[in-house]
Motif scaffolding. Sequence first.
Motif, short mmCIF file in Angstrom:
data_model
loop_
_atom_site.label_atom_id
_atom_site.label_comp_id
_atom_site.label_asym_id
_atom_site.label_seq_id
_atom_site.Cartn_x
_atom_site.Cartn_y
_atom_site.Cartn_z
N ARG A 195 53.18 31.20 18.48
CA ARG A 195 54.28 31.72 17.67
C ARG A 195 54.16 33.24 17.62
O ARG A 195 53.12 33.78 17.24
CB ARG A 195 54.27 31.14 16.26
N ILE A 196 55.25 33.92 17.99
CA ILE A 196 55.31 35.37 17.95
C ILE A 196 56.31 35.78 16.88
O ILE A 196 57.48 35.38 16.93
CB ILE A 196 55.73 35.95 19.32
N ASP A 197 55.85 36.56 15.92
CA ASP A 197 56.71 37.07 14.86
C ASP A 197 57.01 38.53 15.11
O ASP A 197 56.10 39.33 15.37
CB ASP A 197 56.04 36.90 13.49
N GLY A 198 58.32 38.89 15.05
CA GLY A 198 58.73 40.26 15.24
C GLY A 198 58.40 41.14 14.05
O GLY A 198 57.91 40.65 13.02
N PRO A 199 58.64 42.45 14.21
CA PRO A 199 59.42 43.09 15.28
C PRO A 199 58.54 43.43 16.48
O PRO A 199 57.44 43.96 16.32
CB PRO A 199 59.94 44.36 14.61
N VAL A 200 59.06 43.17 17.69
CA VAL A 200 58.32 43.49 18.91
C VAL A 200 59.27 43.38 20.09
O VAL A 200 60.23 42.61 20.08
CB VAL A 200 57.12 42.53 19.09
N ALA A 201 59.02 44.19 21.11
CA ALA A 201 59.78 44.15 22.36
C ALA A 201 58.82 43.80 23.49
O ALA A 201 57.71 44.32 23.57
CB ALA A 201 60.48 45.47 22.63
#
Length: 289
Positions: A195-201
């Motif tokens: 699981r990846i939680d933002g904020p991220v690009a």
Amino acid sequence: MGQQRIGRIQWGDLTFGPGSPYMVTAINGLDDMPDIRAEDIARPDQHGDYTGPDTTGARIIQLGLGLRADSPDELRKLTLALRAATQPQRQPQPLRLLDQDTLVYGKVRQRNIPYDAEYLWRTGTAALELYCADPHLYSLTEHSASTTAYSPAAGRTYPLTYTGAVPGRMYGDAGQSGRLTAINDGASPAYPVLRIDGPVANPSIEQVTTGGGLVIDGTLQPGEYLVIDTRTRAVLLMGSSPRRSWVRAGSTWPLLQPGPNSLAYRGSALPGASGQPSLLTVTWRDTSL
């Protein structure tokens, strides 16, 4: 630590074994190796074969039960409850061996509850056969470890602190920012859920232990998250919207090998959100065959 005696087994709302009216008399197929699907080819004009990797077929588990009641009416109720709990299924359901720390997913494919008028007073027997399309044996405990992203653009690190725990889940330590260690105490590779939680690009997950990595060509705003199931290869924005096309060609889907696995998490900070950490959470169960 698991023990040799089977102990309690849970199927749906029913519990078999000590303390229940369903005594476990036998179980087969749990510690057996499922049938091997071999990729062997005869060597032309030579002795022997060319051999490829061995994979397994489904696991078949056979469960013998003894029913114990105080009256014929109560015995009938036990029979009806067992029958109701072992109807044909659309999807596999968990069979939990509570004292063995073992979980399998199966469907009941056969049920036998014989009627013997000579003995059917307060005792009876039953036999169940479960088809486990996924032959793996999993730990009951679900493990989880998290880290914030190392972001060169942000130039900062973000320590992570746990404030609580979820029952049935074991948390690893956060470690240094951008890295975590996932320990698979089983004997077979485990498929993690990421699981990846933002904020991220353009987040990336590198499997430092074995090489290779998974790169996502997408952007997550604050409050958005992406769930990646490495077994099914499903990539879901907010847990429901497919984003499989975000996986960069040539990426390697992480597998947690037996023992410690080091993962590195990187990503680019979003303009105006450099002070907010992006979080990677890895969830898995110890896995064996």
